[in-house]
Scaffold this motif. Structure first.
Motif, PDB file in Angstrom:
ATOM      1  N   GLY A  30      25.857  41.001  12.829  1.00 13.02           N
ATOM      2  CA  GLY A  30      26.069  39.691  13.441  1.00 13.02           C
ATOM      3  C   GLY A  30      25.672  39.656  14.904  1.00 13.02           C
ATOM      4  N   SER A  31      25.784  40.769  15.594  1.00 11.58           N
ATOM      5  CA  SER A  31      25.444  40.818  17.018  1.00 11.58           C
ATOM      6  C   SER A  31      24.056  41.388  17.281  1.00 11.58           C
ATOM      7  CB  SER A  31      26.481  41.664  17.773  1.00 11.58           C
ATOM      8  OG  SER A  31      26.492  42.995  17.278  1.00 11.58           O
ATOM      9  N   SER A  32      23.403  41.908  16.227  1.00 16.04           N
ATOM     10  CA  SER A  32      22.098  42.547  16.392  1.00 16.04           C
ATOM     11  C   SER A  32      21.004  41.522  16.664  1.00 16.04           C
ATOM     12  CB  SER A  32      21.740  43.350  15.136  1.00 16.04           C
ATOM     13  OG  SER A  32      20.458  43.918  15.264  1.00 16.04           O
ATOM     14  N   LYS A  33      20.065  41.895  17.520  1.00 13.15           N
ATOM     15  CA  LYS A  33      18.897  41.057  17.785  1.00 13.15           C
ATOM     16  C   LYS A  33      17.777  41.332  16.788  1.00 13.15           C
ATOM     17  CE  LYS A  33      19.820  40.557  22.722  1.00 13.15           C
ATOM     18  NZ  LYS A  33      19.300  40.747  24.098  1.00 13.15           N
ATOM     19  N   ILE A  41      21.558  42.083  -7.001  1.00 12.41           N
ATOM     20  CA  ILE A  41      20.726  42.813  -7.953  1.00 12.41           C
ATOM     21  C   ILE A  41      19.566  41.968  -8.461  1.00 12.41           C
ATOM     22  CG2 ILE A  41      21.935  42.161 -10.079  1.00 12.41           C
ATOM     23  CD1 ILE A  41      20.981  45.770  -9.163  1.00 12.41           C
ATOM     24  N   ASP A  42      19.695  40.627  -8.358  1.00 17.92           N
ATOM     25  CA  ASP A  42      18.650  39.707  -8.813  1.00 17.92           C
ATOM     26  C   ASP A  42      17.790  39.196  -7.666  1.00 17.92           C
ATOM     27  OD1 ASP A  42      19.455  39.769 -11.560  1.00 17.92           O
ATOM     28  OD2 ASP A  42      21.164  38.506 -11.008  1.00 17.92           O
ATOM     29  N   SER A  43      17.918  39.821  -6.487  1.00 17.84           N
ATOM     30  CA  SER A  43      17.135  39.470  -5.293  1.00 17.84           C
ATOM     31  C   SER A  43      17.537  38.143  -4.662  1.00 17.84           C
ATOM     32  CB  SER A  43      15.624  39.458  -5.597  1.00 17.84           C
ATOM     33  OG  SER A  43      15.151  40.766  -5.821  1.00 17.84           O
ATOM     34  N   LYS A  44      18.744  37.657  -4.971  1.00 21.70           N
ATOM     35  CA  LYS A  44      19.256  36.480  -4.280  1.00 21.70           C
ATOM     36  C   LYS A  44      19.951  36.927  -2.997  1.00 21.70           C
ATOM     37  CE  LYS A  44      19.959  33.234  -8.091  1.00 21.70           C
ATOM     38  NZ  LYS A  44      20.935  32.364  -8.788  1.00 21.70           N
ATOM     39  N   TYR A  45      19.721  36.168  -1.926  1.00 21.11           N
ATOM     40  CA  TYR A  45      20.344  36.501  -0.653  1.00 21.11           C
ATOM     41  C   TYR A  45      21.851  36.298  -0.728  1.00 21.11           C
ATOM     42  CZ  TYR A  45      15.761  36.531   1.638  1.00 21.11           C
ATOM     43  OH  TYR A  45      14.471  36.818   2.012  1.00 21.11           O
ATOM     44  N   ILE A  46      22.597  37.263  -0.201  1.00 21.56           N
ATOM     45  CA  ILE A  46      24.047  37.110  -0.099  1.00 21.56           C
ATOM     46  C   ILE A  46      24.521  37.266   1.345  1.00 21.56           C
ATOM     47  CG2 ILE A  46      24.595  37.740  -2.474  1.00 21.56           C
ATOM     48  CD1 ILE A  46      25.064  40.571  -1.599  1.00 21.56           C
ATOM     49  N   TYR A  47      23.592  37.620   2.224  1.00 14.15           N
ATOM     50  CA  TYR A  47      23.917  37.649   3.653  1.00 14.15           C
ATOM     51  C   TYR A  47      22.607  37.699   4.440  1.00 14.15           C
ATOM     52  CZ  TYR A  47      25.285  39.220   8.293  1.00 14.15           C
ATOM     53  OH  TYR A  47      25.425  39.314   9.650  1.00 14.15           O
ATOM     54  N   ALA A  48      22.569  37.016   5.579  1.00 14.34           N
ATOM     55  CA  ALA A  48      21.454  37.104   6.520  1.00 14.34           C
ATOM     56  C   ALA A  48      21.996  36.797   7.908  1.00 14.34           C
ATOM     57  CB  ALA A  48      20.347  36.126   6.153  1.00 14.34           C
ATOM     58  N   ASN A  49      21.615  37.585   8.905  1.00 15.23           N
ATOM     59  CA  ASN A  49      22.119  37.329  10.251  1.00 15.23           C
ATOM     60  C   ASN A  49      21.227  36.322  10.975  1.00 15.23           C
ATOM     61  OD1 ASN A  49      19.874  38.841  10.936  1.00 15.23           O
ATOM     62  ND2 ASN A  49      20.994  40.356  12.152  1.00 15.23           N
ATOM     63  N   ARG A  50      21.646  35.937  12.155  1.00  8.54           N
ATOM     64  CA  ARG A  50      20.916  34.921  12.923  1.00  8.54           C
ATOM     65  C   ARG A  50      19.499  35.353  13.244  1.00  8.54           C
ATOM     66  NH1 ARG A  50      22.549  30.439  15.057  1.00  8.54           N
ATOM     67  NH2 ARG A  50      24.731  29.782  14.889  1.00  8.54           N
ATOM     68  N   ALA A  51      19.318  36.653  13.504  1.00  6.43           N
ATOM     69  CA  ALA A  51      17.985  37.155  13.851  1.00  6.43           C
ATOM     70  C   ALA A  51      17.000  36.957  12.703  1.00  6.43           C
ATOM     71  CB  ALA A  51      18.078  38.624  14.237  1.00  6.43           C
TER      72      ALA A  51
END
Length: 246
Positions: A30-33, A41-51
């Motif tokens: 969450g804090s990473s640039k 397992i099916d290639s659906k996104y379950i998390y993505a940060n702001r960067a």
């Protein structure tokens, strides 16, 4: 509720709690640039940060990546969804880090930029089963390498892992050189082999590929994806071998 569902459909601002993703990792991402994300397992996104949203020039207030596949994203990378999903599948199959270089219109100005994409298997703690992938994107900083990668100025990718487990490591090096239109003598000089050894390896390679000519072998490589493969040990910032067709 399964382990993936526990992660939740969060916006990039939130820090969802999960028995799968440790809170420390979520805080780090969450804090990473640098772009980080997680797929199931099916290639659906379950998390993505702001960067990662910034990398794809997607406004999280207008579109939430979570729950979508790559081909559903409002981004030029959607055209390469099948490649990204193949990267996911092979990471899960190998259960190890697999790296690629992705060259696409990135960031706010949508200029062509090369990024390394590392993908790691995601495990469920209790069952130890692989339930998805974690990815991390980082810029290709080397100036000479960037110049070579961007020489054709169009989207594409390079793989640091073979698309199949058919050929040996040395055979893969020979294949890479063949696809650079190098002669057997030049391949031998570059790889530190005798011309006879190279010829013998080429016979074995052609037999494995079921090819009887260079044109048939080239078509086989395009079909299987070897034309996008770079053996890591041959990668050199000053090397002209990266002049590959995307």
């Amino acid at each position: 509720m399964n382990s993936i569902e526990k992660i939740g459909r969060s916006s990039p601002d939130t820090k969802p709690s999960s028995s799968v993703l440790p809170a420390q990792l979520l805080m780090l991402w969450g804090s990473s640039k640098e772009p980080w994300g997680v797929k199931d397992i099916d290639s659906k996104y379950i998390y993505a940060n702001r960067a990662y949203y910034h990398l794809l020039k997607i406004d999280p207030r207008k579109f939430c990546i979570v729950g979508h596949l790559d081909d559903e994203l409002p981004s030029p990378i959607s055209e390469f969804a099948s490649h990204f999903q193949q990267h996911d599948r092979q990471t899960i199959e190998h259960q190890d880090r697999l790296c690629s270089i992705e060259i696409h219109p990135y960031e706010a100005d949508q200029l062509m930029r090369p990024y390394y994409f590392d993908k790691y298997p995601l495990y469920e703690e209790q069952t130890r089963l692989c339930i998805g992938t974690i990815f991390h994107a980082r810029k290709v900083e080397n100036v000479l390498l960037k110049k070579q990668l961007l020489s054709r100025a169009k989207p594409g990718y390079f793989l640091f892992y073979p698309p199949e487990n058919v050929f040996t490591e040395k055979e893969l090096e020979v294949i890479f050189c063949v696809l650079q239109n190098m002669s057997s003598k030049l391949i031998a000089l570059h790889l530190g082999l005798s011309p006879r050894t190279v010829e013998n390896k080429l016979q074995v390679i052609y037999r494995k590929a079921g090819a009887h000519s260079l044109s048939q072998f080239s078509e086989y490589c395009r079909h299987k994806g070897y034309d996008h493969y770079i053996p890591q040990k041959l990668l050199s910032p000053a090397s002209q071998l990266l002049d590959m067709s995307l």
